[in-house]
Design a protein around this motif. Structure first.
Motif, short mmCIF file in Angstrom:
data_model
loop_
_atom_site.label_atom_id
_atom_site.label_comp_id
_atom_site.label_asym_id
_atom_site.label_seq_id
_atom_site.Cartn_x
_atom_site.Cartn_y
_atom_site.Cartn_z
N SER A 281 71.98 44.05 53.86
CA SER A 281 72.30 45.38 54.38
C SER A 281 71.03 46.10 54.83
CB SER A 281 73.03 46.20 53.31
OG SER A 281 72.26 46.32 52.13
N GLU B 227 70.40 47.73 58.52
CA GLU B 227 70.00 49.13 58.66
C GLU B 227 68.70 49.26 59.44
OE1 GLU B 227 69.80 50.64 54.69
OE2 GLU B 227 71.96 50.44 54.35
N LYS C 48 68.19 51.32 62.95
CA LYS C 48 67.26 52.44 63.06
C LYS C 48 66.23 52.24 64.16
CE LYS C 48 67.29 53.70 58.13
NZ LYS C 48 66.48 53.68 56.88
#
Length: 242
Positions: free
Chosen positions: A17, A21, A25
């Motif tokens: 995860s 992420e 970003k």
């Protein structure tokens, strides 16, 4: 800001995860084109810089330059970015900069771990990882590491076992290890570990080793004296009393 992201063997379900992420970003994604093909759906609409083999230094320098301009950059590595990936090179280059960038290394599933899961449980005891690529490591040093690892009876995971330019390295490695590895030692071969329908796996003995099925997408795991086969699984006992 630079994320050095290990994307695992390929495919979203094998990514952490944290890796997902970090890519979300990022404004810019930099990577080897072969690895980027696994995450095209995640980088759509982003600025992407891709290049081929032997362009690692330029990729990392480019990432640092982009970060200096205020971009959030993801540098993508297959497997884990800290195991034969880009994490070390990024840190080396960054350490020479007057203004150093903030770097976050994002862990991923490396090939030996992914291949081990496909095989059963072959790396349950002491193990080592050795790359047979001599592009940056002299072959004499690789030979010494192979010999000492075999003598110590490590489970040995071989990265980069064979390529078009290195057709005999794997066979030479087995010849070196044969001084200490018995012919009945169990060997697991996994091609395209963690890649679903592309995956191929084979389990055989050291003496039966099939060098022809191996290529750069292959992980070879040589067991220790206790490694055995049951059904179609390769298992190295941890030493529990059962």
């Amino acid at each position: 800001m630079i994320f050095v992201v290990g994307i695992g063997p390929g495919g979203r379900k094998y990514m952490t995860s944290e890796a997902l992420e970090a890519i979300e970003k990022s404004d810019v994604v930099v990577g080897y084109k072969t690895y980027l093909r696994f995450i095209y759906d995640l980088i759509e609409g982003k600025e992407v810089y891709e290049s081929g083999m032997k362009e690692e230094v330029n990729r990392c320098k480019n990432a640092i330059d982009l970060s200096k301009k205020g971009k959030i950059v993801a540098v993508v590595s297959g497997g884990d970015s800290g195991i034969y990936g880009m994490a070390g090179l990024i840190h080396e280059l960054n350490s020479r900069e007057e203004t150093r960038q903030n770097i976050v290394v994002v862990q991923g599933v490396t090939s030996s771990v992914s291949a081990a899961a496909d095989l059963g449980a072959p790396i349950m005891h002491d193990m080592c990882q050795i790359s047979l690529s001599d592009l940056m490591t002299p072959w004499e040093i690789i030979e010494k590491r192979l010999k000492l690892a075999a003598e110590a009876d490590f489970v040995i995971c071989l990265y980069n076992p064979k390529s078009r330019g290195r057709t005999d390295h794997l066979k030479k490695a087995f010849e070196i290890m044969s001084e200490f590895k018995d012919g009945s030692t169990i060997v697991g071969i996994v091609k395209n570990a963690g890649r679903g329908e592309e995956l191929e796996k084979y389990i055989m003995t050291f003496d039966e080793m099939d060098f022809e099925v191996c290529d750069m997408s292959t992980m070879v795991i040589i067991g220790n004296k206790e490694t055995y086969i049951y059904d179609d699984k390769m298992v190295t006992p941890r030493g529990y009393s059962i």
